[in-house]
Design an enzyme around this catalytic site. Structure first.
Site, mmCIF file in Angstrom:
data_model
loop_
_atom_site.group_PDB
_atom_site.id
_atom_site.type_symbol
_atom_site.label_atom_id
_atom_site.label_comp_id
_atom_site.label_asym_id
_atom_site.label_seq_id
_atom_site.Cartn_x
_atom_site.Cartn_y
_atom_site.Cartn_z
ATOM 1 N N ASP A 188 3.458 -9.495 -8.044
ATOM 2 C CA ASP A 188 3.167 -8.673 -6.861
ATOM 3 C C ASP A 188 1.682 -8.425 -6.654
ATOM 4 O OD1 ASP A 188 2.832 -6.928 -9.009
ATOM 5 O OD2 ASP A 188 3.874 -5.258 -8.057
ATOM 6 N N ASN A 189 0.884 -8.532 -7.700
ATOM 7 C CA ASN A 189 -0.570 -8.357 -7.592
ATOM 8 C C ASN A 189 -1.188 -8.788 -8.907
ATOM 9 O OD1 ASN A 189 0.592 -5.093 -7.502
ATOM 10 N ND2 ASN A 189 -0.421 -5.804 -9.369
ATOM 11 N N HIS A 210 4.084 -3.664 -15.846
ATOM 12 C CA HIS A 210 3.430 -2.478 -15.294
ATOM 13 C C HIS A 210 3.377 -1.368 -16.348
ATOM 14 C CE1 HIS A 210 2.737 0.957 -12.637
ATOM 15 N NE2 HIS A 210 2.674 0.182 -11.573
ATOM 16 N N ASP A 217 5.628 -7.518 -12.278
ATOM 17 C CA ASP A 217 4.889 -6.377 -11.732
ATOM 18 C C ASP A 217 3.572 -6.196 -12.497
ATOM 19 O OD1 ASP A 217 4.197 -4.033 -10.462
ATOM 20 O OD2 ASP A 217 6.061 -2.995 -10.898
ATOM 21 N N ASP A 218 2.456 -6.220 -11.773
ATOM 22 C CA ASP A 218 1.134 -5.993 -12.376
ATOM 23 C C ASP A 218 0.779 -7.025 -13.441
ATOM 24 O OD1 ASP A 218 0.973 -3.778 -10.761
ATOM 25 O OD2 ASP A 218 0.390 -2.394 -12.340
ATOM 26 N N CYS A 248 1.776 -3.316 -5.120
ATOM 27 C CA CYS A 248 3.230 -3.406 -5.210
ATOM 28 C C CYS A 248 3.947 -3.218 -3.874
ATOM 29 C CB CYS A 248 3.761 -2.439 -6.256
ATOM 30 S SG CYS A 248 2.963 -0.836 -6.285
ATOM 31 N N HIS A 303 11.090 -0.022 -4.207
ATOM 32 C CA HIS A 303 9.738 0.462 -3.875
ATOM 33 C C HIS A 303 9.250 0.070 -2.486
ATOM 34 C CE1 HIS A 303 5.526 1.564 -5.640
ATOM 35 N NE2 HIS A 303 6.151 2.615 -5.143
ATOM 36 N N LYS A 341 13.295 -3.218 -9.445
ATOM 37 C CA LYS A 341 12.455 -2.310 -8.660
ATOM 38 C C LYS A 341 12.571 -2.591 -7.163
ATOM 39 C CE LYS A 341 7.451 -1.363 -8.146
ATOM 40 N NZ LYS A 341 6.157 -1.427 -8.846
ATOM 41 N N LYS A 368 -5.780 -5.749 -9.314
ATOM 42 C CA LYS A 368 -4.828 -5.143 -8.377
ATOM 43 C C LYS A 368 -5.564 -4.158 -7.458
ATOM 44 C CE LYS A 368 -1.246 -1.528 -8.828
ATOM 45 N NZ LYS A 368 -0.357 -0.858 -9.811
ATOM 46 N N ARG A 387 5.843 -6.227 -1.753
ATOM 47 C CA ARG A 387 7.300 -6.249 -1.654
ATOM 48 C C ARG A 387 7.769 -6.209 -0.196
ATOM 49 N NH1 ARG A 387 6.190 -4.945 -6.570
ATOM 50 N NH2 ARG A 387 7.706 -5.333 -8.230
#
Length: 554
Positions: free
Chosen positions: A339-340, A235, A39-40, A77, A136, A134, A402, A81
């Protein structure tokens, strides 16, 4: 004959028409599948993609598998996803923005009923399924803690929670971000749970995945499994364990300019970036390290960030060992991606407060919110980010972050590891790919078929293309790809990329990705015919998938 006809009749009428053979299209037993997402995290944050961060377990998967260097996510995110889980563009799945309901089909903040998830498709194909981490992808979020008063607790619909979308087991958080020591929507299956005192979320995600893998092996379960391991690391907030932070003490004292130069040199050595690309694309709004104040605090931010990535890699090492010790590693397909790009967001003490981002810790003591340079990040009582200064390093050598459709926002390493199924491993692939390609890839290796109807709903046809030809070291030709997120938009067709950053003074830009993937030379004026053709393609794609002009009007 009657029995044969009955079986055929039942299969045709079932929600999914599936291939139920124990063997895959590769002529061997169907593989276990693990889909792991960070994540991130930026493009160059793994050792095998140029970083100084210690990531030996992911580096092993990269060394013994395939490294995809031109793979894309959806810039943020929730959209990523949604695409990953459904094989659709985010707007087609109802998640064109975040989990806010904006009143239009592409922007409902919730997975819609016209899509199926990887959990639903693979479970129907005979797989045991689980999620660790996660989720989300729903606006329906419970907030429950023993330390909250009854009027603070929120109970909502669970129809888009993991167990209701095809997964047999779930441990993790329904919402997007929060404390690593005490997440606010921690859930086991459908039941909210409280974190114990010695809790650290990254470890818990890894440990739950390991426990499921070992339990299934010990039970002698002959079904293959699909696990979606969705880390929140790295993240914000910058939360890491002291022993991991200690490994990086002093490593970033030289500053972001030096680390970026080191990464560029390593990436060239690894053959990940073309030596002729212009590498001067650092954000001009970021001061040089020599100009920066509070250097010790800034260095500490990156130390904690690196420690968070390191801890995630340690957990992935536990997963690999569990597969080895249960004799399953050989026939397990592991995909790792992000995710980014790295996140430039600055947390201030005015960051919107909520039950996910509170003002106090569980004991009622103050939470030190915001990037206060008098307080160093890492402990539970802090809530900080590493900001654009270090995010630009994470995204080396690309532009922006992001949220944006420039390469820094949408580029992810994809690692594919499968000893039994990948031909001529230990290679780098520059095949163009996108997260919508994950669904068709996994269905092909699992022997599943994507449905046209499910639970009485007509299902939107998936958008992606299977990556199996790349696994077999064959030619793979990707169709054009589109993006839109909160007005930032783009389109990629072969070597050409069209991109625009939302804002009153921004306009369409055009880049040749073969000679200038760092997006330093805008060719919009030099190739007006190509520009107009690309704009036309983008608009046709946007109209088809449900994009509307930003800001969205209800």
């Amino acid at each position: 004959m009657m029995y044969t006809r009955l079986v055929f009749f039942l299969l045709v009428l079932s929600p999914f028409s599936v291939f139920l053979s124990p063997f895959s299209v590769f002529g061997r037993q169907r593989p276990n599948i693990l889909l792991i997402m960070a994540d991130d995290m930026g493009y160059s944050d793994l050792g095998s993609f140029g970083s100084e961060i210690n990531t030996p377990n992911l580096d092993r998967l990269a060394q013994e598998g395939i490294k995809f260097t031109q793979f894309y996510n959806a810039a943020r995110c929730c959209p990523t996803r949604a695409s990953l889980l459904t094989g659709l563009y985010p707007h087609q799945a109802g998640m064109g923005d975040m989990t806010n309901d904006l009143g239009l089909p592409g922007y409902r903040g919730d997975l819609n009923a016209q899509c199926v998830t990887l959990g639903e498709s693979l479970k129907s194909s005979g797989y045991e399924t689980f999620v660790s981490g996660k989720w989300h992808v729903t606006k329906h979020v419970d907030t429950w803690h023993t330390w909250l008063s009854e009027d603070q607790r929120i109970h909502t619909s669970k129809h888009n929670w993991p167990l209701q979308r095809g997964f047999d087991r779930f441990f993790g958080t329904i919402h997007g971000a929060g404390s690593y020591y005490n997440p606010s929507t921690l859930t086991l299956n459908n039941t909210p749970v409280d974190a114990p005192e010695d809790f650290y979320y990254t470890d818990a995600i890894s440990d739950y995945a390991v426990s499921v893998i070992r339990e299934q092996a010990e039970a002698g379960n002959r079904k293959p499994f699909f696990g979606y391991i969705s880390y929140t690391a790295p993240h914000w907030p910058l939360h890491a364990l002291p022993e991991d932070i200690e490994k990086y003490k002093g490593r970033y004292d030289g500053g972001w300019d030096r680390i970026r130069e080191e990464r560029i040199a390593k990436m060239k050595q690894l053959g990940l970036i073309h030596p002729d690309w212009n590498m001067e694309g650092r954000d001009p709004e970021i001061p040089t390290w020599d100009e920066a104040a509070d250097k010790a605090w800034w260095a500490a931010c990156m130390e904690v960030y690196a420690a968070m990535v390191d801890r995630m890699d340690q957990g992935i090492g536990k997963v690999i060992r569990a597969l080895e010790e249960t004799n399953q590693l050989e026939n397990t397909l592991i995909l790792f991606l992000q995710d980014n790009g790295g996140c430039h967001e600055v947390l201030t003490d005015r960051w919107p407060r909520s039950l996910h981002f509170p003002d106090t810790q569980r004991d009622g003591s103050p939470l030190l919110r915001g990037n206060d340079v008098t307080v160093f990040p890492g402990p539970e009582n802090t809530y900080m980010s590493y900001s654009a200064e270090w995010a630009s390093v994470s995204n080396t050598p690309f532009r922006l972050y992001k949220h944006y459709i420039h390469e820094g926002g949408i580029s992810t390493p994809l690692i594919a590891f499968w000893p039994a199924g990948i031909k001529e491993a230990s290679r780098v692939s520059d095949h163009l790919g996108h997260i919508v390609d994950i669904m068709p890839t996994l269905l092909e290796v699992a022997g599943g078929v994507y449905p046209t109807e499910y639970k009485g709903e007509t299902i939107t046809p998936m958008e992606g293309h299977s990556l199996v030809p790349v696994f077999k070291n064959q030619t793979f030709q990707r169709m054009p790809i589109g993006w839109e997120h909160e007005g930032n938009r783009g389109f990629r067709d072969g070597k050409w990329k069209l991109v625009e950053r939302r804002g009153p003074s921004f306009a369409w830009e055009l880049y040749d990705m073969e000679t200038d993937r760092t997006e330093q030379h805008n060719l919009a004026d030099a190739y007006p015919e190509v520009l107009q053709a690309m704009i036309h393609q983008y608009q046709a794609w946007a109209d088809r998938v449900g994009v509307v002009e930003w800001p969205v009007r209800r």
